[in-house]
Motif scaffolding. Structure first.
Motif, PDB file in Angstrom:
ATOM      1  N   MET A 329       0.862  -1.183   0.000  1.00 24.32           N
ATOM      2  CA  MET A 329       0.000   0.000   0.000  1.00 24.32           C
ATOM      3  C   MET A 329       0.896   1.229   0.000  1.00 24.32           C
ATOM      4  SD  MET A 329      -3.204  -0.805  -0.087  1.00 24.32           S
ATOM      5  CE  MET A 329      -4.022   0.668   0.480  1.00 24.32           C
ATOM      6  N   VAL A 330       0.746   2.066  -1.009  1.00 26.31           N
ATOM      7  CA  VAL A 330       1.536   3.289  -1.103  1.00 26.31           C
ATOM      8  C   VAL A 330       0.581   4.472  -1.032  1.00 26.31           C
ATOM      9  CG1 VAL A 330       3.136   4.635  -2.489  1.00 26.31           C
ATOM     10  CG2 VAL A 330       3.288   2.142  -2.503  1.00 26.31           C
ATOM     11  N   PHE A 331       0.865   5.378  -0.113  1.00 25.42           N
ATOM     12  CA  PHE A 331       0.042   6.570   0.074  1.00 25.42           C
ATOM     13  C   PHE A 331       0.851   7.805  -0.307  1.00 25.42           C
ATOM     14  CE2 PHE A 331      -1.394   3.437   3.165  1.00 25.42           C
ATOM     15  CZ  PHE A 331      -2.756   3.397   2.917  1.00 25.42           C
ATOM     16  N   TYR A 332       0.279   8.609  -1.189  1.00 29.93           N
ATOM     17  CA  TYR A 332       0.848   9.928  -1.506  1.00 29.93           C
ATOM     18  C   TYR A 332       0.014  10.937  -0.732  1.00 29.93           C
ATOM     19  CZ  TYR A 332       1.821  14.248  -4.043  1.00 29.93           C
ATOM     20  OH  TYR A 332       2.145  15.544  -4.355  1.00 29.93           O
ATOM     21  N   ILE A 333       0.664  11.749   0.105  1.00 27.73           N
ATOM     22  CA  ILE A 333      -0.052  12.666   0.992  1.00 27.73           C
ATOM     23  C   ILE A 333       0.520  14.075   0.866  1.00 27.73           C
ATOM     24  CG2 ILE A 333      -0.629  13.199   3.392  1.00 27.73           C
ATOM     25  CD1 ILE A 333      -0.448  10.239   4.013  1.00 27.73           C
ATOM     26  N   ASP A 334      -0.368  15.043   0.666  1.00 27.26           N
ATOM     27  CA  ASP A 334      -0.034  16.469   0.756  1.00 27.26           C
ATOM     28  C   ASP A 334      -0.717  17.036   1.993  1.00 27.26           C
ATOM     29  OD1 ASP A 334       1.347  16.553  -1.683  1.00 27.26           O
ATOM     30  OD2 ASP A 334      -0.476  16.994  -2.811  1.00 27.26           O
ATOM     31  N   PHE A 335      -0.007  17.843   2.764  1.00 28.43           N
ATOM     32  CA  PHE A 335      -0.637  18.477   3.912  1.00 28.43           C
ATOM     33  C   PHE A 335      -0.020  19.850   4.149  1.00 28.43           C
ATOM     34  CE2 PHE A 335       2.849  15.892   5.528  1.00 28.43           C
ATOM     35  CZ  PHE A 335       3.501  16.723   6.426  1.00 28.43           C
ATOM     36  N   GLU A 336      -0.746  20.676   4.881  1.00 31.10           N
ATOM     37  CA  GLU A 336      -0.301  22.046   5.154  1.00 31.10           C
ATOM     38  C   GLU A 336       0.790  22.042   6.214  1.00 31.10           C
ATOM     39  OE1 GLU A 336      -3.734  24.315   6.204  1.00 31.10           O
ATOM     40  OE2 GLU A 336      -4.604  24.240   4.179  1.00 31.10           O
ATOM     41  N   GLY A 337       1.820  22.854   5.997  1.00 32.06           N
ATOM     42  CA  GLY A 337       2.910  22.953   6.943  1.00 32.06           C
ATOM     43  C   GLY A 337       4.253  22.675   6.296  1.00 32.06           C
ATOM     44  N   HIS A 338       5.308  22.979   7.013  1.00 31.16           N
ATOM     45  CA  HIS A 338       6.680  22.812   6.517  1.00 31.16           C
ATOM     46  C   HIS A 338       7.447  21.887   7.450  1.00 31.16           C
ATOM     47  CE1 HIS A 338      10.808  23.867   5.340  1.00 31.16           C
ATOM     48  NE2 HIS A 338      10.293  24.343   4.214  1.00 31.16           N
ATOM     49  N   VAL A 339       8.380  21.147   6.878  1.00 27.48           N
ATOM     50  CA  VAL A 339       9.142  20.184   7.666  1.00 27.48           C
ATOM     51  C   VAL A 339       9.936  20.863   8.784  1.00 27.48           C
ATOM     52  CG1 VAL A 339      11.215  20.236   6.218  1.00 27.48           C
ATOM     53  CG2 VAL A 339      10.609  18.135   7.448  1.00 27.48           C
ATOM     54  N   ALA A 340      10.161  22.157   8.672  1.00 27.58           N
ATOM     55  CA  ALA A 340      10.847  22.886   9.742  1.00 27.58           C
ATOM     56  C   ALA A 340       9.941  23.166  10.937  1.00 27.58           C
ATOM     57  CB  ALA A 340      11.404  24.206   9.205  1.00 27.58           C
ATOM     58  N   ASP A 341       8.618  23.024  10.757  1.00 24.35           N
ATOM     59  CA  ASP A 341       7.684  23.255  11.859  1.00 24.35           C
ATOM     60  C   ASP A 341       7.816  22.132  12.893  1.00 24.35           C
ATOM     61  OD1 ASP A 341       6.810  25.316  10.249  1.00 24.35           O
ATOM     62  OD2 ASP A 341       5.052  24.224   9.505  1.00 24.35           O
ATOM     63  N   PRO A 342       7.869  22.468  14.185  1.00 23.13           N
ATOM     64  CA  PRO A 342       7.989  21.427  15.211  1.00 23.13           C
ATOM     65  C   PRO A 342       6.894  20.366  15.138  1.00 23.13           C
ATOM     66  CG  PRO A 342       8.407  23.596  16.157  1.00 23.13           C
ATOM     67  CD  PRO A 342       7.936  23.826  14.761  1.00 23.13           C
ATOM     68  N   GLU A 343       5.648  20.791  14.852  1.00 22.39           N
ATOM     69  CA  GLU A 343       4.552  19.827  14.782  1.00 22.39           C
ATOM     70  C   GLU A 343       4.735  18.860  13.618  1.00 22.39           C
ATOM     71  OE1 GLU A 343       1.718  18.995  16.568  1.00 22.39           O
ATOM     72  OE2 GLU A 343       2.672  20.161  18.135  1.00 22.39           O
ATOM     73  N   VAL A 344       5.228  19.362  12.512  1.00 18.96           N
ATOM     74  CA  VAL A 344       5.462  18.499  11.350  1.00 18.96           C
ATOM     75  C   VAL A 344       6.620  17.541  11.629  1.00 18.96           C
ATOM     76  CG1 VAL A 344       6.117  18.453   8.905  1.00 18.96           C
ATOM     77  CG2 VAL A 344       4.497  20.172   9.732  1.00 18.96           C
ATOM     78  N   GLN A 345       7.659  18.026  12.281  1.00 16.25           N
ATOM     79  CA  GLN A 345       8.776  17.151  12.649  1.00 16.25           C
ATOM     80  C   GLN A 345       8.307  16.028  13.562  1.00 16.25           C
ATOM     81  OE1 GLN A 345      11.866  19.596  14.330  1.00 16.25           O
ATOM     82  NE2 GLN A 345      12.292  20.655  12.403  1.00 16.25           N
ATOM     83  N   ALA A 346       7.468  16.356  14.555  1.00 14.28           N
ATOM     84  CA  ALA A 346       6.935  15.335  15.462  1.00 14.28           C
ATOM     85  C   ALA A 346       6.061  14.342  14.712  1.00 14.28           C
ATOM     86  CB  ALA A 346       6.148  16.004  16.584  1.00 14.28           C
ATOM     87  N   LEU A 347       5.272  14.841  13.758  1.00 11.42           N
ATOM     88  CA  LEU A 347       4.424  13.964  12.950  1.00 11.42           C
ATOM     89  C   LEU A 347       5.261  12.950  12.181  1.00 11.42           C
ATOM     90  CD1 LEU A 347       1.684  13.286  11.438  1.00 11.42           C
ATOM     91  CD2 LEU A 347       2.427  14.985   9.756  1.00 11.42           C
TER      92      LEU A 347
END
Length: 369
Positions: A329-347
């Motif tokens: 199963m391969v999922f392509y996902i777009d979401f709001e935010g930048h990898v530099a954001d702490p929440e995105v890093q935790a995700l």
């Protein structure tokens, strides 16, 4: 008011316009000079061969500020398009940009490349998506433009598959409203059309309009918009052949727009991705794209989405692909935010910790225009 009074008033206004034009020209050259100095500083500190001249996050910030401070009467988007071209010209002084795109010329993908990089960039048509990825990865092209999504037909799966094979990043996106036009030779009467050339996709998107206006005219399917324009321009008799195509095609072939916007759905649009080899810093309004592989099991998607929901991170797109093998199963996902954001890093850390194979495709500015 007699004619002489009118001419006096117009002369005053035209003199003002001439003075403003001189000021604009002087400021444009001052900006260009600053751009050249920026290039010199980058080369001094980054090295002649390693200097990065195009900064997508910086460009997005500039365009957003242009739109935010615009007071009219020109629409904000029109002013931003003018600034896009100014930046394109100035960037060409720093480094001429070669942009690979899925050809041939005259396609919507080329329109997307021009919209994003401006008219001063050198656009290079390639025959396949694989070639676009390969040229950018090899450094033969600075960036690439590929289609990824159509509002009517969904995702371009081959584009998604290629991200698994090439080590490239998404550095930007382009949203393009899709408009089809009826193109004909200059002086031709659109009521005398006997055949219409178009791609299968264009015929499908314009079917109701064609049925209403040309129900008995022969429709000839061709491979690309450029092929349609070339066939229509090559017809021996003026007025016989027409094409469904883009406005860009009239710059390549001796045609003119006979009828604009003949598509059935006015809101049809496509999304294109900008491929590069660099990481892009935060612009303030960004997207992040991921490829995630997982076992095909009940609840796989639910488990995958739980960390997004827990952190209040908004998804803008998710596409599921089923492949063969243990991780099928391969999922392509777009979401709001930048990898530099702490929440995105935790995700991302949480997704990785759950033994899911994850590939970060890039964080990049959301489309401005």
């Amino acid at each position: 008011m007699n004619m002489s009074d009118q001419e006096k008033e117009l002369r005053v206004l035209r003199d003002q316009i001439d003075q403003i034009d001189q000021q604009i020209q002087s400021l444009l050259n001052q900006r260009a000079l600053c751009a050249q100095q920026v290039a010199e500083v980058k080369q001094k500190h980054q090295g002649q061969g390693d200097a990065v001249f195009y900064r997508p996050e910086r460009e997005a910030q500039v365009l957003r500020r242009v739109m935010a401070r615009n007071s009219g009467p020109l629409p904000a988007q029109d002013v931003a398009r003018l600034f896009r071209e100014i930046m394109s010209v100035c960037l060409a002084l720093e480094q001429p940009m070669r942009i690979a795109f899925l050809g041939p010329e005259g396609t919507f993908t080329q329109q997307a490349a021009v919209k994003h990089f401006g008219l001063s960039a050198i656009t290079a048509p390639l025959g396949t998506l694989d070639e676009v990825f390969r040229e950018v990865e090899a450094g033969t092209a600075h960036y690439g433009v590929v289609p990824v999504e159509n509002s009517n037909e969904g995702m371009v799966n081959h584009t998604l598959d290629l991200f698994g094979r090439f080590q490239l990043s998404i550095v930007g996106e382009v949203e393009l409203k899709i408009h089809h036009h009826l193109l004909m030779k200059a002086g031709a009467d659109r009521h005398h059309v006997t055949r219409i050339y178009a791609t299968q996709q264009a015929l499908a998107q314009c079917r109701r309009w064609l049925d209403a206006h040309y129900p008995s005219v022969e429709r000839i399917t061709v491979a690309t918009n450029a092929d349609a324009a070339r066939q229509a321009s090559a017809d021996a008799e003026v007025g016989l052949g027409a094409a469904i195509g883009t406005e860009l095609a009239i710059e390549l072939y001796p045609l003119q727009v006979a009828v604009r916007n003949v598509e059935d759905q006015a809101e049809s649009s496509s999304r294109f991705l900008i491929l590069g080899r660099q990481e892009v810093g935060p612009s303030g309004k960004d997207k992040t794209s991921l490829l995630i592989c997982a076992h095909d099991k009940p609840g796989a998607l639910y488990e995958l989405l739980a960390p997004f929901r827990a952190r209040g991170i908004s998804l803008t797109r998710i596409e599921t692909r089923t492949l063969s093998g243990p991780w099928n199963m391969v999922f392509y996902i777009d979401f709001e935010g930048h990898v530099a954001d702490p929440e995105v890093q935790a995700l991302i850390k949480e997704l990785e910790s759950e033994s899911v194979e994850l590939k970060l495709l890039g964080s990049y500015p959301q489309a401005v225009l």
